[in-house]
Design a protein around this motif. Structure first.
Motif, PDB file in Angstrom:
ATOM      1  N   TYR A   1       0.889  -1.036  -0.060  1.00 24.56           N
ATOM      2  CA  TYR A   1       0.109   0.100  -0.049  1.00 24.56           C
ATOM      3  C   TYR A   1       0.908   1.284   0.103  1.00 24.56           C
ATOM      4  O   TYR A   1       0.454   2.168  -0.742  1.00 24.56           O
ATOM      5  CB  TYR A   1      -0.835   0.022   1.240  1.00 24.56           C
ATOM      6  CG  TYR A   1      -1.877   0.987   1.461  1.00 24.56           C
ATOM      7  CD1 TYR A   1      -3.074   0.770   0.682  1.00 24.56           C
ATOM      8  CD2 TYR A   1      -1.703   2.357   2.146  1.00 24.56           C
ATOM      9  CE1 TYR A   1      -4.262   1.963   0.818  1.00 24.56           C
ATOM     10  CE2 TYR A   1      -2.672   3.146   2.324  1.00 24.56           C
ATOM     11  CZ  TYR A   1      -3.688   2.912   1.573  1.00 24.56           C
ATOM     12  OH  TYR A   1      -4.672   3.885   1.825  1.00 24.56           O
ATOM     13  N   ASP A   2       1.904   1.184   0.746  1.00 19.92           N
ATOM     14  CA  ASP A   2       2.760   2.369   1.046  1.00 19.92           C
ATOM     15  C   ASP A   2       3.660   2.407  -0.244  1.00 19.92           C
ATOM     16  O   ASP A   2       4.601   3.024  -0.284  1.00 19.92           O
ATOM     17  CB  ASP A   2       3.455   2.392   2.270  1.00 19.92           C
ATOM     18  CG  ASP A   2       2.967   3.249   3.169  1.00 19.92           C
ATOM     19  OD1 ASP A   2       1.731   4.004   2.845  1.00 19.92           O
ATOM     20  OD2 ASP A   2       3.581   3.747   4.516  1.00 19.92           O
ATOM     21  N   THR A   3       3.672   1.458  -1.196  1.00 20.51           N
ATOM     22  CA  THR A   3       4.426   1.511  -2.504  1.00 20.51           C
ATOM     23  C   THR A   3       3.502   2.212  -3.586  1.00 20.51           C
ATOM     24  O   THR A   3       3.910   3.047  -4.338  1.00 20.51           O
ATOM     25  CB  THR A   3       5.076   0.133  -2.775  1.00 20.51           C
ATOM     26  OG1 THR A   3       6.071  -0.082  -1.684  1.00 20.51           O
ATOM     27  CG2 THR A   3       5.921   0.305  -3.940  1.00 20.51           C
ATOM     28  N   VAL A   4       2.374   1.485  -3.582  1.00 17.25           N
ATOM     29  CA  VAL A   4       1.578   2.098  -4.643  1.00 17.25           C
ATOM     30  C   VAL A   4       1.127   3.322  -4.762  1.00 17.25           C
ATOM     31  O   VAL A   4       1.149   3.987  -5.575  1.00 17.25           O
ATOM     32  CB  VAL A   4       0.329   1.038  -5.075  1.00 17.25           C
ATOM     33  CG1 VAL A   4       0.697  -0.365  -5.473  1.00 17.25           C
ATOM     34  CG2 VAL A   4      -0.704   1.091  -3.887  1.00 17.25           C
ATOM     35  N   GLY A   5       0.814   3.857  -3.628  1.00 19.51           N
ATOM     36  CA  GLY A   5       0.281   5.242  -3.471  1.00 19.51           C
ATOM     37  C   GLY A   5       1.378   6.350  -3.781  1.00 19.51           C
ATOM     38  O   GLY A   5       1.331   6.945  -4.317  1.00 19.51           O
ATOM     39  N   PRO A   6       2.485   6.053  -2.997  1.00 13.97           N
ATOM     40  CA  PRO A   6       3.842   6.917  -3.528  1.00 13.97           C
ATOM     41  C   PRO A   6       4.034   7.092  -4.991  1.00 13.97           C
ATOM     42  O   PRO A   6       4.614   7.917  -5.690  1.00 13.97           O
ATOM     43  CB  PRO A   6       4.865   6.517  -2.410  1.00 13.97           C
ATOM     44  CG  PRO A   6       4.176   5.883  -1.221  1.00 13.97           C
ATOM     45  CD  PRO A   6       3.146   5.279  -2.013  1.00 13.97           C
TER      46      PRO A   6
ATOM     47  N   THR B   1      -6.721   5.449  -2.153  1.00 15.24           N
ATOM     48  CA  THR B   1      -6.715   4.045  -3.035  1.00 15.24           C
ATOM     49  C   THR B   1      -8.105   3.441  -2.732  1.00 15.24           C
ATOM     50  O   THR B   1      -8.732   3.601  -1.737  1.00 15.24           O
ATOM     51  CB  THR B   1      -5.710   3.262  -1.864  1.00 15.24           C
ATOM     52  OG1 THR B   1      -4.327   3.825  -2.153  1.00 15.24           O
ATOM     53  CG2 THR B   1      -5.723   1.733  -2.603  1.00 15.24           C
ATOM     54  N   LEU B   2      -8.728   3.099  -3.756  1.00 14.95           N
ATOM     55  CA  LEU B   2     -10.035   2.585  -4.051  1.00 14.95           C
ATOM     56  C   LEU B   2      -9.975   1.153  -3.866  1.00 14.95           C
ATOM     57  O   LEU B   2     -11.018   0.532  -3.266  1.00 14.95           O
ATOM     58  CB  LEU B   2     -10.485   2.991  -5.073  1.00 14.95           C
ATOM     59  CG  LEU B   2     -10.831   4.420  -5.497  1.00 14.95           C
ATOM     60  CD1 LEU B   2     -11.277   4.678  -6.960  1.00 14.95           C
ATOM     61  CD2 LEU B   2     -11.740   5.201  -4.447  1.00 14.95           C
ATOM     62  N   GLU B   3      -8.950   0.437  -4.188  1.00 16.04           N
ATOM     63  CA  GLU B   3      -8.789  -0.752  -4.225  1.00 16.04           C
ATOM     64  C   GLU B   3      -7.498  -1.506  -4.189  1.00 16.04           C
ATOM     65  O   GLU B   3      -6.599  -0.822  -4.840  1.00 16.04           O
ATOM     66  CB  GLU B   3      -9.553  -1.525  -5.501  1.00 16.04           C
ATOM     67  CG  GLU B   3      -9.592  -3.013  -5.355  1.00 16.04           C
ATOM     68  CD  GLU B   3     -10.054  -3.610  -6.774  1.00 16.04           C
ATOM     69  OE1 GLU B   3     -11.193  -4.172  -6.660  1.00 16.04           O
ATOM     70  OE2 GLU B   3      -9.859  -3.295  -7.726  1.00 16.04           O
ATOM     71  N   LEU B   4      -7.251  -2.534  -3.347  1.00 18.05           N
ATOM     72  CA  LEU B   4      -5.746  -3.085  -3.411  1.00 18.05           C
ATOM     73  C   LEU B   4      -5.897  -4.579  -3.365  1.00 18.05           C
ATOM     74  O   LEU B   4      -6.488  -4.892  -2.498  1.00 18.05           O
ATOM     75  CB  LEU B   4      -5.114  -2.584  -2.049  1.00 18.05           C
ATOM     76  CG  LEU B   4      -3.730  -3.346  -1.898  1.00 18.05           C
ATOM     77  CD1 LEU B   4      -2.438  -2.460  -2.958  1.00 18.05           C
ATOM     78  CD2 LEU B   4      -2.971  -2.985  -0.556  1.00 18.05           C
TER      79      LEU B   4
ATOM     80  N   GLY C   1      10.593  -2.062  -2.212  1.00 20.12           N
ATOM     81  CA  GLY C   1       9.330  -1.970  -2.674  1.00 20.12           C
ATOM     82  C   GLY C   1       9.701  -1.347  -4.166  1.00 20.12           C
ATOM     83  O   GLY C   1      10.235  -0.319  -4.101  1.00 20.12           O
ATOM     84  N   ARG C   2       9.030  -1.646  -5.139  1.00 20.03           N
ATOM     85  CA  ARG C   2       8.796  -1.050  -6.381  1.00 20.03           C
ATOM     86  C   ARG C   2       7.604  -0.857  -7.090  1.00 20.03           C
ATOM     87  O   ARG C   2       6.829  -1.995  -7.000  1.00 20.03           O
ATOM     88  CB  ARG C   2       9.736  -2.085  -7.582  1.00 20.03           C
ATOM     89  CG  ARG C   2      11.240  -1.960  -7.194  1.00 20.03           C
ATOM     90  CD  ARG C   2      11.912  -2.794  -8.333  1.00 20.03           C
ATOM     91  NE  ARG C   2      13.378  -2.879  -7.943  1.00 20.03           N
ATOM     92  CZ  ARG C   2      13.861  -4.124  -8.213  1.00 20.03           C
ATOM     93  NH1 ARG C   2      13.680  -5.072  -9.046  1.00 20.03           N
ATOM     94  NH2 ARG C   2      15.368  -4.009  -7.622  1.00 20.03           N
ATOM     95  N   GLY C   3       7.028   0.408  -7.180  1.00 17.60           N
ATOM     96  CA  GLY C   3       5.887   0.512  -7.672  1.00 17.60           C
ATOM     97  C   GLY C   3       5.907   1.455  -8.925  1.00 17.60           C
ATOM     98  O   GLY C   3       6.855   2.175  -9.290  1.00 17.60           O
ATOM     99  N   ARG C   4       4.726   1.115  -9.718  1.00 19.00           N
ATOM    100  CA  ARG C   4       4.504   2.176 -10.896  1.00 19.00           C
ATOM    101  C   ARG C   4       3.177   2.342 -11.113  1.00 19.00           C
ATOM    102  O   ARG C   4       2.366   1.595 -10.748  1.00 19.00           O
ATOM    103  CB  ARG C   4       5.215   1.336 -11.959  1.00 19.00           C
ATOM    104  CG  ARG C   4       4.340   0.248 -12.677  1.00 19.00           C
ATOM    105  CD  ARG C   4       5.334  -0.224 -13.930  1.00 19.00           C
ATOM    106  NE  ARG C   4       4.472  -1.229 -14.671  1.00 19.00           N
ATOM    107  CZ  ARG C   4       3.928  -1.290 -15.392  1.00 19.00           C
ATOM    108  NH1 ARG C   4       3.799   0.025 -16.297  1.00 19.00           N
ATOM    109  NH2 ARG C   4       3.216  -2.184 -16.292  1.00 19.00           N
TER     110      ARG C   4
ATOM    111  N   ALA D   1       2.526  -2.852  -7.682  1.00 17.44           N
ATOM    112  CA  ALA D   1       4.015  -2.803  -6.848  1.00 17.44           C
ATOM    113  C   ALA D   1       4.364  -4.248  -6.695  1.00 17.44           C
ATOM    114  O   ALA D   1       3.504  -5.317  -6.728  1.00 17.44           O
ATOM    115  CB  ALA D   1       3.499  -2.356  -5.512  1.00 17.44           C
ATOM    116  N   SER D   2       5.644  -4.377  -6.410  1.00 16.87           N
ATOM    117  CA  SER D   2       6.315  -5.566  -5.791  1.00 16.87           C
ATOM    118  C   SER D   2       7.037  -5.452  -4.891  1.00 16.87           C
ATOM    119  O   SER D   2       7.565  -4.317  -4.639  1.00 16.87           O
ATOM    120  CB  SER D   2       7.282  -6.196  -7.072  1.00 16.87           C
ATOM    121  OG  SER D   2       6.405  -6.565  -8.211  1.00 16.87           O
TER     122      SER D   2
END
Length: 148
Positions: free
Chosen positions: A66-71, A85-88, A103-106, A119-120
């Motif tokens: 959650y703290d990877t996709v958001g940022p 965030t609406l859905e995770l 964490g890697r997000g995009r 994210a991964s």
């Protein structure tokens, strides 16, 4: 990244404190590519995050995702914008021991005020330990503050 502002960048650059949840997870900013909508972070999983068998609880891994996709999205927004965030959806691929987790997000796709993210989480050997997809809404902070 210097010169950017807004809630995310103010915390990254030390102008405001990290959110308490992010600090609890040991969040560390590593890098962001604003133009490509990618971010790299690190977290520190402590023994306090473990179950009786010594593995990090999935709830803590979900919080890290959650703290990877958001940022990943926040890094691309204007200073007067935030995201909700609406859905995770998370998938846990292997057990994780306490230690450093990356964490890697995009931002996968953005259409108006809706963004699709992924994210991964990886261990020190770069093995993927968990993944997530998310949908978020971009919020204009000025408009949100003016709403009744």
């Amino acid at each position: 990244m210097s010169g950017r502002s807004g809630p995310f960048w103010d915390a990254v650059e030390g102008r405001s404190p990290l959110p308490r949840a992010a600090a609890t997870l040991g969040l560390e900013f590593l890098d962001a590519d604003v133009e490509n909508g990618t971010i790299e972070l690190a977290f520190t999983a402590t023994d306090d995050f473990t179950n009786p068998s010594g593995n990090v609880l999935g709830a803590f891994l979900a919080a890290m995702l959650y703290d990877t996709v958001g940022p990943a999205l926040l890094a691309t927004l204007r200073p007067d914008q935030f995201q909700s965030t609406l859905e995770l959806k998370a998938s846990f691929l292997r057990p994780v021991r306490p230690g450093r987790i990356f964490g890697r997000g995009r931002v996968v796709h953005r259409d108006g005020d809706v963004a699709h993210l992924e994210a991964s989480l990886l261990d020190a050997d770069e093995a993927i330990i968990a993944t997530a997809t998310a949908t978020a809404r971009i919020i204009d902070l000025d408009r949100a503050a003016a709403a009744p």
